[in-house]
Write a protein that holds these residues in place. Structure first.
Motif, mmCIF file in Angstrom:
data_model
loop_
_atom_site.group_PDB
_atom_site.id
_atom_site.type_symbol
_atom_site.label_atom_id
_atom_site.label_comp_id
_atom_site.label_asym_id
_atom_site.label_seq_id
_atom_site.Cartn_x
_atom_site.Cartn_y
_atom_site.Cartn_z
ATOM 1 N N VAL A 214 0.838 -1.209 0.000
ATOM 2 C CA VAL A 214 0.000 0.000 0.000
ATOM 3 C C VAL A 214 0.870 1.255 0.000
ATOM 4 O O VAL A 214 0.601 2.212 -0.747
ATOM 5 C CB VAL A 214 -0.950 -0.011 1.217
ATOM 6 C CG1 VAL A 214 -1.688 1.321 1.328
ATOM 7 C CG2 VAL A 214 -1.941 -1.151 1.116
ATOM 8 N N ALA A 215 1.920 1.255 0.822
ATOM 9 C CA ALA A 215 2.798 2.433 0.893
ATOM 10 C C ALA A 215 3.497 2.687 -0.444
ATOM 11 O O ALA A 215 3.628 3.838 -0.885
ATOM 12 C CB ALA A 215 3.823 2.248 2.006
ATOM 13 N N VAL A 216 3.973 1.621 -1.093
ATOM 14 C CA VAL A 216 4.636 1.783 -2.399
ATOM 15 C C VAL A 216 3.661 2.332 -3.440
ATOM 16 O O VAL A 216 4.003 3.242 -4.213
ATOM 17 C CB VAL A 216 5.231 0.432 -2.855
ATOM 18 C CG1 VAL A 216 5.689 0.522 -4.307
ATOM 19 C CG2 VAL A 216 6.392 0.036 -1.963
ATOM 20 N N LEU A 217 2.448 1.817 -3.455
ATOM 21 C CA LEU A 217 1.441 2.331 -4.392
ATOM 22 C C LEU A 217 1.137 3.799 -4.119
ATOM 23 O O LEU A 217 1.006 4.610 -5.057
ATOM 24 C CB LEU A 217 0.158 1.497 -4.291
ATOM 25 C CG LEU A 217 0.233 0.059 -4.839
ATOM 26 C CD1 LEU A 217 -1.078 -0.679 -4.570
ATOM 27 C CD2 LEU A 217 0.538 0.077 -6.342
ATOM 28 N N LEU A 218 1.034 4.156 -2.835
ATOM 29 C CA LEU A 218 0.776 5.555 -2.495
ATOM 30 C C LEU A 218 1.931 6.448 -2.951
ATOM 31 O O LEU A 218 1.708 7.539 -3.495
ATOM 32 C CB LEU A 218 0.572 5.690 -0.985
ATOM 33 C CG LEU A 218 -0.749 5.151 -0.427
ATOM 34 C CD1 LEU A 218 -0.718 5.160 1.101
ATOM 35 C CD2 LEU A 218 -1.923 5.987 -0.923
ATOM 36 N N LEU A 219 3.170 5.981 -2.739
ATOM 37 C CA LEU A 219 4.327 6.771 -3.169
ATOM 38 C C LEU A 219 4.356 6.937 -4.683
ATOM 39 O O LEU A 219 4.706 8.019 -5.195
ATOM 40 C CB LEU A 219 5.609 6.112 -2.678
ATOM 41 C CG LEU A 219 5.887 6.225 -1.172
ATOM 42 C CD1 LEU A 219 7.100 5.379 -0.783
ATOM 43 C CD2 LEU A 219 6.113 7.682 -0.778
ATOM 44 N N LEU A 220 4.002 5.899 -5.416
ATOM 45 C CA LEU A 220 3.956 6.005 -6.878
ATOM 46 C C LEU A 220 2.888 7.002 -7.320
ATOM 47 O O LEU A 220 3.126 7.831 -8.220
ATOM 48 C CB LEU A 220 3.695 4.631 -7.494
ATOM 49 C CG LEU A 220 4.834 3.603 -7.385
ATOM 50 C CD1 LEU A 220 4.383 2.248 -7.922
ATOM 51 C CD2 LEU A 220 6.068 4.101 -8.147
ATOM 52 N N LEU A 221 1.722 6.929 -6.701
ATOM 53 C CA LEU A 221 0.657 7.879 -7.037
ATOM 54 C C LEU A 221 1.065 9.311 -6.691
ATOM 55 O O LEU A 221 0.835 10.243 -7.466
ATOM 56 C CB LEU A 221 -0.629 7.503 -6.295
ATOM 57 C CG LEU A 221 -1.376 6.271 -6.807
ATOM 58 C CD1 LEU A 221 -2.522 5.911 -5.856
ATOM 59 C CD2 LEU A 221 -1.919 6.532 -8.213
#
Length: 621
Positions: free
Chosen positions: A540-547
């Protein structure tokens, strides 16, 4: 006949539906309407410009160096962070520097007195302006109440703690757990100052200079003495040291928790929670911006004095916390009066009186620095119609906003009477961090809008920019007719901001805020699971950082306003976004009790706005 009735019913239904849509649209327009700055008679400020950079630094230091450097440093070191409080100060100072840069840009945009409420009203609309102003009122009231309570603690320590001992024996059995013992000294001090403000007591720059001089001398004495009497062993204490101190007489101090001992006895969590509370010690530099109308050269002096103030406060707080934790084991610090009691414990009894008197001067200066601007926010919001118009009433003889002064002063007095100092600090930090975040958001939005140079008259730059738009209508037409949304996000067709590019930035800003809140919540609530590599949280954190990275890149691709500014926040959009992230993350470190109190305060605010302010606002739809 039946056909006519059916047709009539369909027509009526369609009309009602259209009317409902129009009502919803008008309601939405009211929430985002912005304050229009109208030219006034003459471009010069009605107030005399007499404050130089040194005066603004003195004002900022006097408003900032208050209860934090003298009282809260002891509580944070004893119960939350231990000697690692010096690390907590470092991160809190970083967040303050970024907030200070955003405030400085706004302060140089506007050539008269302003505040975060005004900036939000101009940039992001009425609803957010009300939220900002409402929480600024909370921040000022809590700041005044907390400093008054700290003043009372210091005065009580100076006379042998007789007042607190008497009150504790009288009221403690009857007070609920979420309230403190009544502090009648703080109540009396605030009621006295409120009365003086109503009678138009002047705000003296000379008085601030005298108090600031005393503050610098006393703090220098504390820091130098701390390093002379300090012992590095106090930064690596063990359970054996704790047991030894327990068996010995420790005077007036009470032992706090040991934790795991060492430099960071309460671990990484303690450092993070300490950062959130240490941020309190940097609140107050925004007082510099409110004096922009009286500055000789606001375009230069506001950013310079803001950065100098934050740097001085960081050095002082770092030095005081280091000296305190070197002189006294962190679990032996007196939470209510740490510095005077520390000198008593190291055998310098007479020095405690010097420190106590200096502390009273510093707290008095901070109290005055917060009391004067406190009613201004209420008065401005009431004058705009967002709060009850009666709060903007001016006294016929003294010319002061009497109702704004009395309402804010009495509220601060009641809170100082009943609430614990630590609870006041948590509540103040949440309100201030929210206001600073909205200022950073406003900076991020305004730099990508057209004609957003705020002055009371049109300038040559604005006229030239308007001519550039008129000379290049093809840019607007091309952009309006562009059907490929993704292409327009990454390849804007205009080199200067347009209505569409501004709307794109607004949308991206609010999406980023949402993503940053979610990321901060994960890091604050589940830090152990996240850093230990929990697959769900990590994904979830990686996806948030990408977004976040992708949306930030879209903002970066949009054209910025070419209008020259005396001061600009560097590295846009990264710096404001980092500032918002740090502020939100620090807010997530606050206690649940503080969030409940903060929610109640804002629920009252929304009731006031939707019940009164939205209908009485002076801004047209």
């Amino acid at each position: 006949m039946a056909l006519c009735l059916v047709f009539s019913a369909d027509l009526t239904s369609s009309t009602l539906s259209r009317m409902r849509c129009q009502d919803v649209h008008q309601f939405g327009q009211k929430l985002v309407r912005r304050q229009q700055l109208k030219p006034t008679e003459g471009s010069e400020s009605p107030k005399a410009r007499h404050l130089n950079t040194l005066d603004l630094v003195v004002l900022g230091v006097a408003s900032t160096l208050g209860a934090g450097a003298y009282i809260l440093v002891g509580e944070v070191a004893m119960f939350i962070a231990g000697p690692a409080i010096v690390i907590s100060f470092l991160v809190a100072a970083l967040s303050s520097v970024l907030s200070g840069l955003c405030y400085a840009e706004f302060g140089t945009r506007v050539s008269w007195t302003g505040s975060a409420h005004l900036y939000s009203y101009i940039s992001v609309g009425e609803l957010w302006a009300f939220v900002t102003g409402w929480n600024l009122i909370l921040a000022y009231v809590i700041a005044v109440a907390s400093v008054a309570r700290a003043w009372s603690h210091t005065f009580d320590s100076l006379i042998g703690n007789h007042i607190s001992q008497a009150l504790e024996g009288t009221f403690s059995p009857y007070m609920p757990y979420f309230l403190a013992n009544p502090d009648f000294v703080a109540l009396a001090v605030l009621l006295l100052l409120t009365g003086l403000l109503v009678l138009r007591a002047p705000e003296s720059t000379l008085l601030y200079r005298v108090f600031t001089g005393i503050i610098v001398l006393v703090l220098s004495f504390i820091i130098i003495s701390g390093f002379i009497k300090g012992d590095l062993h106090n930064w690596k204490l063990t359970e054996q040291d704790y047991t030894l101190n327990t068996s010995e007489s420790i005077g007036t101090s009470r032992l706090g928790p040991l934790g795991s001992g060492g430099f960071a006895p309460f671990g990484f969590d303690g450092i993070l929670q300490g950062e959130a509370m240490c941020f309190y010690m940097f609140t107050g530099f925004d007082a510099i911006v409110t004096k922009g109308e009286e500055a000789l050269n606001p375009q230069r002096s506001i950013p310079v004095s803001t950065m100098i103030t934050i740097f001085i406060c960081f050095l002082v707080c770092f030095g005081v916390s280091a000296a305190l934790t070197l002189m006294v084991p962190y679990y032996q610090i007196h939470p209510d009066s740490p510095l005077p009691e520390a000198f008593l414990l190291v055998g310098w009894g007479p020095a405690r009186y010097v420190v106590a008197v200096g502390t009273l001067c510093a707290l008095t200066s901070s109290l005055l620095g917060d009391m004067f601007p406190m009613p201004r926010v209420i008065y401005v919001m009431a004058e705009d119609g967002l709060l009850f118009r009666g709060l903007a009433q001016i006294h016929a003889n003294t010319g002061t906003p009497v109702m704004a002064i009395m309402s804010s002063g009495n509220l601060a007095a009641v809170m100082a009477l009943l609430f614990k100092f630590s609870d006041l600090v948590d509540l103040l930090s949440i309100g201030t961090l929210l206001a600073y975040s909205l200022v950073a958001l406003s900076v991020l939005a305004l730099r990508y809008q057209l004609d957003q140079k705020f002055s009371k008259e049109k300038t040559e730059e604005e006229i030239e920019m308007k001519l550039r738009v008129e000379e290049n209508p093809s840019d607007l037409v091309s952009e309006a007719g562009n059907s490929n949304i993704l292409k327009s996000l990454w390849f804007p067709t205009s080199t200067i901001p347009t209505r569409k590019s501004g709307q794109i930035v607004y949308g991206c800003d609010f999406l980023l805020v949402l993503l940053l809140i979610i990321l901060s919540l994960i890091l604050a609530q589940w830090p152990i699971q996240f850093f230990s590599g929990d697959p769900v949280l990590t994904t979830v954190a990686v996806l948030l950082l990408l977004l976040i990275t992708g949306v930030t890149a879209i903002i970066w691709r949009q054209p910025q306003s070419p209008s020259p500014l005396p001061f600009r926040v560097p590295a846009l959009p990264v710096f404001p976004l980092v500032n918002i992230f740090l502020n939100v993350y620090l807010m997530m470190q606050m206690t649940s009790g503080a969030w409940i109190q903060f929610s109640v305060w804002n629920a009252i605010g929304f009731a006031v706005y939707f019940g009164y302010g939205i209908r009485h606002s002076l801004e047209e739809n």
